[in-house]
Write a protein that holds these residues in place. Structure first.
Motif, PDB file in Angstrom:
ATOM      1  N   CYS A 136      98.443  77.974  58.739  1.00 27.49           N
ATOM      2  CA  CYS A 136      99.286  77.527  57.628  1.00 27.49           C
ATOM      3  C   CYS A 136     100.606  78.306  57.685  1.00 27.49           C
ATOM      4  O   CYS A 136     100.616  79.530  57.556  1.00 27.49           O
ATOM      5  CB  CYS A 136      98.569  77.763  56.297  1.00 27.49           C
ATOM      6  SG  CYS A 136      96.935  76.988  56.212  1.00 27.49           S
TER       7      CYS A 136
ATOM      8  N   GLU B  46      90.848  66.513  56.176  1.00 30.34           N
ATOM      9  CA  GLU B  46      89.741  67.461  56.040  1.00 30.34           C
ATOM     10  C   GLU B  46      89.779  68.138  54.668  1.00 30.34           C
ATOM     11  O   GLU B  46      88.729  68.368  54.050  1.00 30.34           O
ATOM     12  CB  GLU B  46      89.808  68.509  57.150  1.00 30.34           C
ATOM     13  CG  GLU B  46      89.409  67.976  58.526  1.00 30.34           C
ATOM     14  CD  GLU B  46      89.553  69.024  59.604  1.00 30.34           C
ATOM     15  OE1 GLU B  46      88.511  69.565  60.054  1.00 30.34           O
ATOM     16  OE2 GLU B  46      90.696  69.310  60.017  1.00 30.34           O
ATOM     17  N   ARG B  47      90.968  68.464  54.213  1.00 29.10           N
ATOM     18  CA  ARG B  47      91.091  69.048  52.879  1.00 29.10           C
ATOM     19  C   ARG B  47      90.676  68.037  51.803  1.00 29.10           C
ATOM     20  O   ARG B  47      89.993  68.384  50.837  1.00 29.10           O
ATOM     21  CB  ARG B  47      92.528  69.528  52.648  1.00 29.10           C
ATOM     22  CG  ARG B  47      92.888  70.761  53.455  1.00 29.10           C
ATOM     23  CD  ARG B  47      94.276  71.263  53.146  1.00 29.10           C
ATOM     24  NE  ARG B  47      94.549  72.506  53.871  1.00 29.10           N
ATOM     25  CZ  ARG B  47      94.841  73.669  53.308  1.00 29.10           C
ATOM     26  NH1 ARG B  47      94.922  73.764  51.997  1.00 29.10           N
ATOM     27  NH2 ARG B  47      95.072  74.735  54.028  1.00 29.10           N
TER      28      ARG B  47
ATOM     29  N   GLY C 211      88.227  77.922  51.191  1.00 27.25           N
ATOM     30  CA  GLY C 211      88.529  77.047  52.313  1.00 27.25           C
ATOM     31  C   GLY C 211      87.744  75.751  52.270  1.00 27.25           C
ATOM     32  O   GLY C 211      87.251  75.325  51.219  1.00 27.25           O
TER      33      GLY C 211
ATOM     34  N   ARG D 270      88.732  79.703  57.184  1.00 27.95           N
ATOM     35  CA  ARG D 270      88.749  78.250  57.362  1.00 27.95           C
ATOM     36  C   ARG D 270      87.747  77.609  56.422  1.00 27.95           C
ATOM     37  O   ARG D 270      88.005  76.587  55.799  1.00 27.95           O
ATOM     38  CB  ARG D 270      88.418  77.890  58.821  1.00 27.95           C
ATOM     39  CG  ARG D 270      88.322  76.377  59.072  1.00 27.95           C
ATOM     40  CD  ARG D 270      87.921  76.076  60.498  1.00 27.95           C
ATOM     41  NE  ARG D 270      87.731  74.637  60.687  1.00 27.95           N
ATOM     42  CZ  ARG D 270      88.692  73.792  61.037  1.00 27.95           C
ATOM     43  NH1 ARG D 270      89.925  74.242  61.232  1.00 27.95           N
ATOM     44  NH2 ARG D 270      88.440  72.503  61.183  1.00 27.95           N
TER      45      ARG D 270
ATOM     46  N   THR E 293      96.112  73.376  62.645  1.00 28.24           N
ATOM     47  CA  THR E 293      94.745  73.703  63.045  1.00 28.24           C
ATOM     48  C   THR E 293      93.681  72.917  62.281  1.00 28.24           C
ATOM     49  O   THR E 293      92.495  73.034  62.598  1.00 28.24           O
ATOM     50  CB  THR E 293      94.492  75.215  62.881  1.00 28.24           C
ATOM     51  OG1 THR E 293      94.923  75.622  61.572  1.00 28.24           O
ATOM     52  CG2 THR E 293      95.263  76.006  63.923  1.00 28.24           C
ATOM     53  N   HIS E 294      94.080  72.195  61.264  1.00 27.90           N
ATOM     54  CA  HIS E 294      93.186  71.246  60.602  1.00 27.90           C
ATOM     55  C   HIS E 294      94.048  70.175  59.953  1.00 27.90           C
ATOM     56  O   HIS E 294      95.278  70.272  59.957  1.00 27.90           O
ATOM     57  CB  HIS E 294      92.259  71.927  59.587  1.00 27.90           C
ATOM     58  CG  HIS E 294      92.974  72.625  58.470  1.00 27.90           C
ATOM     59  ND1 HIS E 294      93.300  73.968  58.497  1.00 27.90           N
ATOM     60  CD2 HIS E 294      93.458  72.174  57.282  1.00 27.90           C
ATOM     61  CE1 HIS E 294      93.924  74.315  57.400  1.00 27.90           C
ATOM     62  NE2 HIS E 294      94.042  73.236  56.629  1.00 27.90           N
TER      63      HIS E 294
ATOM     64  N   CYS F  25      92.699  85.184  58.886  1.00 31.90           N
ATOM     65  CA  CYS F  25      92.310  83.770  58.848  1.00 31.90           C
ATOM     66  C   CYS F  25      92.659  83.101  60.175  1.00 31.90           C
ATOM     67  O   CYS F  25      93.745  83.318  60.724  1.00 31.90           O
ATOM     68  CB  CYS F  25      93.029  83.073  57.692  1.00 31.90           C
ATOM     69  SG  CYS F  25      92.566  81.325  57.519  1.00 31.90           S
TER      70      CYS F  25
ATOM     71  N   SER G  56      97.310  84.532  57.897  1.00 37.53           N
ATOM     72  CA  SER G  56      96.886  83.972  59.172  1.00 37.53           C
ATOM     73  C   SER G  56      96.809  85.067  60.225  1.00 37.53           C
ATOM     74  O   SER G  56      97.732  85.872  60.377  1.00 37.53           O
ATOM     75  CB  SER G  56      97.865  82.889  59.626  1.00 37.53           C
ATOM     76  OG  SER G  56      97.545  82.468  60.945  1.00 37.53           O
TER      77      SER G  56
ATOM     78  N   GLU H  22      93.361  79.971  60.691  1.00 37.19           N
ATOM     79  CA  GLU H  22      94.220  78.792  60.540  1.00 37.19           C
ATOM     80  C   GLU H  22      95.698  79.189  60.631  1.00 37.19           C
ATOM     81  O   GLU H  22      96.055  80.358  60.452  1.00 37.19           O
ATOM     82  CB  GLU H  22      93.927  78.105  59.211  1.00 37.19           C
ATOM     83  CG  GLU H  22      92.466  77.739  59.040  1.00 37.19           C
ATOM     84  CD  GLU H  22      91.934  76.881  60.182  1.00 37.19           C
ATOM     85  OE1 GLU H  22      92.334  75.709  60.275  1.00 37.19           O
ATOM     86  OE2 GLU H  22      91.124  77.388  60.980  1.00 37.19           O
TER      87      GLU H  22
ATOM     88  N   HIS I 235      91.162  74.066  46.132  1.00 40.70           N
ATOM     89  CA  HIS I 235      91.474  73.784  47.542  1.00 40.70           C
ATOM     90  C   HIS I 235      92.739  72.936  47.540  1.00 40.70           C
ATOM     91  O   HIS I 235      92.706  71.748  47.208  1.00 40.70           O
ATOM     92  CB  HIS I 235      90.311  73.054  48.202  1.00 40.70           C
ATOM     93  CG  HIS I 235      90.420  72.997  49.699  1.00 40.70           C
ATOM     94  ND1 HIS I 235      90.550  74.130  50.473  1.00 40.70           N
ATOM     95  CD2 HIS I 235      90.434  71.950  50.563  1.00 40.70           C
ATOM     96  CE1 HIS I 235      90.607  73.788  51.754  1.00 40.70           C
ATOM     97  NE2 HIS I 235      90.556  72.471  51.823  1.00 40.70           N
TER      98      HIS I 235
END
Length: 335
Positions: free
Chosen positions: A75, A190-191, A150, A120, A185-186, A71, A81, A73, A170
């Motif tokens: 986290c 966004e979530r 994601g 992502r 990274t986010h 992944c 990751s 991202e 999610h």
């Protein structure tokens, strides 16, 4: 001081048990600050709330990783990751293996099977793989299919709903104020946007997170309030299982009493929500803690293994539910 503690529980009883109104952020914080001497009374109240507003049935779910590892991202809790030196390597599951996993999940009495991918967000290859997997599962297995792929666009959410995805997971993971310490990274926002797309597409919203990642009690209460505002159908509650090679790999396990207090507090914040035991409970709580959690507000469990960590054997959880005289929720009750 004792009178003040009794006031916290008495107020919660009147507001949540009798009126069905969840606790607010400050009230959740008051509950999280209760001493161990009040834990049994707190768990008893949370169980009464669960029984009154949700009933005795327990929803059982199994999960499987369609795409593991790699992944992009960061986290900080996650060994999938591709940015960390962890032992998890990227791999894809083929359709026959996916169908077999769904069959084995259904044999436990589970009504929900969740397809998970470490990404992502889904690209066209993944969307096609999921579509094929869902068709194959529905041809052979009588079970609800959920997904966790994601972050989504609105168009992707609609497509998943059209494929027959019953529920989409999610997680917000943690309080908005603590999120930048967990993921860079986010964003939390966004979530949140993805969860809006899920609801608009007509799928059930599944959203929870992980406790014990270094957040304060205030942030734990903040997170409960934010989840209550979202009003998801289901909240999976995970406890950090520190994974080697991740930025959170050095953290200590959350004390069991704190984990149980959190379970009860989140039940009192969300009296009608499906509150699911998820990852980390085996290490954090053990067998006795699992029993106390099921008698302290929990009304759903993930059985078997998780994505990169081992869980309890499915039969162990099913046997425990039978011992506690908690019936499994039937498939037609989850539709």
């Amino acid at each position: 001081m004792t009178a003040m503690r009794e006031d916290v529980l008495a107020a919660a009883r009147a507001q949540v048990l009798e009126s069905g109104e969840g606790l607010g952020e400050q009230q959740v914080l008051d509950v999280l600050r209760l001493p161990d001497s009040e834990l049994d009374a707190l768990l008893e109240l949370a169980h009464e709330v669960r029984m009154r507003w949700c009933g005795p049935e327990v929803e059982v779910e199994g999960i499987i990783s369609l795409k593991t590892g790699g992944c992009p991202e960061d986290c900080h809790f996650c060994s999938q990751s591709g940015l960390f030196e962890s032992p998890v390597r990227s791999a894809w599951l083929d359709i026959p293996m996916l169908v077999e996993a769904a069959k084995q999940t259904a044999k436990t009495g589970a009504t929900e099977f969740c397809i998970v991918a470490a990404v992502r967000g889904p690209n066209e290859r993944l969307m096609a793989q999921v579509a094929a997997g869902i068709r194959a599962i529905k041809d052979e297995v009588d079970i609800n299919v959920a997904c966790s792929l994601g972050m989504l666009t609105g168009e992707q959410a609609v497509r998943l709903a059209e494929m027959g995805v019953h529920r989409y997971n999610h997680n917000l993971e943690t309080a908005r104020s603590y999120f930048p310490h967990v993921v860079t990274t986010h964003t939390w926002e966004e979530r949140w946007d993805t969860l809006g797309y899920v609801r608009e597409a007509g799928m059930e919203v599944c959203c929870g997170g992980i406790v014990g990642m270094g957040e304060t009690l205030e942030q734990r209460a903040e997170f409960a309030a934010q989840l209550a505002l979202l009003d998801p159908h289901e909240v999976p509650l995970n406890f950090l299982n520190p994974r080697p090679g991740t930025p959170f790999g050095h953290l200590e396990l959350m004390p069991g009493a704190d984990a149980l207090r959190t379970v009860a507090a989140y039940r009192l914040a969300m009296p009608r929500t499906v509150l699911r035991f998820a990852g980390g409970r085996e290490l954090t709580l053990g067998d006795l803690g699992a029993r106390r959690g099921l008698l302290g507000g929990i009304n759903a469990v993930i059985v078997g293994n998780y994505l990169t960590t081992l869980g309890r054997p499915a039969e162990t959880d099913i046997d425990l539910l039978g011992e506690l005289k908690m019936p499994l929720k039937a498939l037609n009750e989850t539709l």
